[in-house]
Design a protein around this motif. Structure first.
Motif, PDB file in Angstrom:
ATOM      1  N   GLU A 170      -0.743   0.283  -8.730  1.00  0.00           N
ATOM      2  CA  GLU A 170      -0.028  -0.008  -7.488  1.00  0.00           C
ATOM      3  C   GLU A 170       0.525   1.283  -6.875  1.00  0.00           C
ATOM      4  O   GLU A 170       0.450   1.484  -5.665  1.00  0.00           O
ATOM      5  CB  GLU A 170       1.107  -0.994  -7.769  1.00  0.00           C
ATOM      6  CG  GLU A 170       1.786  -1.491  -6.520  1.00  0.00           C
ATOM      7  CD  GLU A 170       2.802  -2.587  -6.807  1.00  0.00           C
ATOM      8  OE1 GLU A 170       3.819  -2.610  -6.102  1.00  0.00           O
ATOM      9  OE2 GLU A 170       2.574  -3.397  -7.720  1.00  0.00           O
ATOM     10  N   LEU A 171       1.037   2.180  -7.702  1.00  0.00           N
ATOM     11  CA  LEU A 171       1.580   3.446  -7.203  1.00  0.00           C
ATOM     12  C   LEU A 171       0.478   4.331  -6.621  1.00  0.00           C
ATOM     13  O   LEU A 171       0.649   4.939  -5.561  1.00  0.00           O
ATOM     14  CB  LEU A 171       2.318   4.179  -8.322  1.00  0.00           C
ATOM     15  CG  LEU A 171       3.100   5.420  -7.919  1.00  0.00           C
ATOM     16  CD1 LEU A 171       4.142   5.095  -6.859  1.00  0.00           C
ATOM     17  CD2 LEU A 171       3.785   6.022  -9.142  1.00  0.00           C
ATOM     18  N   GLN A 172      -0.668   4.390  -7.274  1.00  0.00           N
ATOM     19  CA  GLN A 172      -1.795   5.166  -6.752  1.00  0.00           C
ATOM     20  C   GLN A 172      -2.276   4.593  -5.420  1.00  0.00           C
ATOM     21  O   GLN A 172      -2.539   5.329  -4.470  1.00  0.00           O
ATOM     22  CB  GLN A 172      -2.952   5.179  -7.752  1.00  0.00           C
ATOM     23  CG  GLN A 172      -2.681   5.986  -8.991  1.00  0.00           C
ATOM     24  CD  GLN A 172      -3.748   5.779 -10.045  1.00  0.00           C
ATOM     25  OE1 GLN A 172      -4.250   4.672 -10.248  1.00  0.00           O
ATOM     26  NE2 GLN A 172      -4.088   6.857 -10.743  1.00  0.00           N
ATOM     27  N   THR A 173      -2.384   3.274  -5.350  1.00  0.00           N
ATOM     28  CA  THR A 173      -2.811   2.605  -4.124  1.00  0.00           C
ATOM     29  C   THR A 173      -1.843   2.893  -2.989  1.00  0.00           C
ATOM     30  O   THR A 173      -2.254   3.222  -1.875  1.00  0.00           O
ATOM     31  CB  THR A 173      -2.930   1.087  -4.365  1.00  0.00           C
ATOM     32  OG1 THR A 173      -3.903   0.857  -5.386  1.00  0.00           O
ATOM     33  CG2 THR A 173      -3.327   0.342  -3.111  1.00  0.00           C
ATOM     34  N   GLN A 174      -0.561   2.814  -3.276  1.00  0.00           N
ATOM     35  CA  GLN A 174       0.458   3.087  -2.268  1.00  0.00           C
ATOM     36  C   GLN A 174       0.365   4.530  -1.786  1.00  0.00           C
ATOM     37  O   GLN A 174       0.430   4.797  -0.583  1.00  0.00           O
ATOM     38  CB  GLN A 174       1.839   2.806  -2.840  1.00  0.00           C
ATOM     39  CG  GLN A 174       2.962   3.010  -1.862  1.00  0.00           C
ATOM     40  CD  GLN A 174       4.312   2.707  -2.491  1.00  0.00           C
ATOM     41  OE1 GLN A 174       4.434   2.455  -3.681  1.00  0.00           O
ATOM     42  NE2 GLN A 174       5.343   2.732  -1.680  1.00  0.00           N
TER      43      GLN A 174
ATOM     44  N   THR B 249      -3.307   8.499   3.760  1.00  0.00           N
ATOM     45  CA  THR B 249      -4.571   8.445   4.503  1.00  0.00           C
ATOM     46  C   THR B 249      -4.572   7.413   5.636  1.00  0.00           C
ATOM     47  O   THR B 249      -5.404   7.503   6.525  1.00  0.00           O
ATOM     48  CB  THR B 249      -5.751   8.109   3.576  1.00  0.00           C
ATOM     49  OG1 THR B 249      -5.607   6.755   3.118  1.00  0.00           O
ATOM     50  CG2 THR B 249      -5.836   9.066   2.405  1.00  0.00           C
ATOM     51  N   GLY B 250      -3.699   6.423   5.560  1.00  0.00           N
ATOM     52  CA  GLY B 250      -3.717   5.347   6.542  1.00  0.00           C
ATOM     53  C   GLY B 250      -4.789   4.306   6.274  1.00  0.00           C
ATOM     54  O   GLY B 250      -4.970   3.374   7.048  1.00  0.00           O
ATOM     55  N   ALA B 251      -5.522   4.464   5.168  1.00  0.00           N
ATOM     56  CA  ALA B 251      -6.570   3.500   4.809  1.00  0.00           C
ATOM     57  C   ALA B 251      -5.947   2.177   4.367  1.00  0.00           C
ATOM     58  O   ALA B 251      -4.829   2.138   3.865  1.00  0.00           O
ATOM     59  CB  ALA B 251      -7.438   4.068   3.695  1.00  0.00           C
ATOM     60  N   SER B 252      -6.696   1.108   4.557  1.00  0.00           N
ATOM     61  CA  SER B 252      -6.264  -0.227   4.147  1.00  0.00           C
ATOM     62  C   SER B 252      -7.029  -0.667   2.910  1.00  0.00           C
ATOM     63  O   SER B 252      -8.244  -0.446   2.815  1.00  0.00           O
ATOM     64  CB  SER B 252      -6.532  -1.243   5.259  1.00  0.00           C
ATOM     65  OG  SER B 252      -5.842  -0.889   6.421  1.00  0.00           O
TER      66      SER B 252
END
Length: 96
Positions: free
Chosen positions: A5-9, A15-18
């Motif tokens: 979750e921390l890496q994803t955040q 990057t602004g990626a979804s």
């Protein structure tokens, strides 16, 4: 690889990626074609991220890899292609 979750955040913030949600109808096909990853969409296409360190004592980095690009400016469909490095970010120290 599946990201924490921390890496994803961190990736989303920098990057602004979804994130492509796990319940997205395209997820089974993505996993079948590319493996079990956390997938991200941005203006350039579909990306996965890997955590890597050049040496065992080095701090890990998150390396983005674009695996598909948009087929047109309308961004309605993706065209898979050979993986292409896209970006490198510092990996978070640890999950909170």
């Amino acid at each position: 690889m599946r990201l924490s979750e921390l890496q994803t955040q961190r990736i989303q913030e920098q990057t602004g990626a979804s994130v492509v949600p796990d319940d997205n109808p395209s997820m089974p096909a993505l996993k079948q074609n590319f493996g079990d990853h956390t997938f991200f969409l941005d203006a350039d296409g579909l990306h996965i991220w890997e955590s890597v360190a050049e040496n065992p004592d080095d701090k890990a980095k998150l390396v983005g890899v674009r695996i598909a690009s948009w087929s047109s400016d309308e961004k309605k469909s993706l065209v898979p292609h050979e993986p292409a490095p896209s970006q490198v970010l510092e990996a978070p120290e640890a999950d909170a």
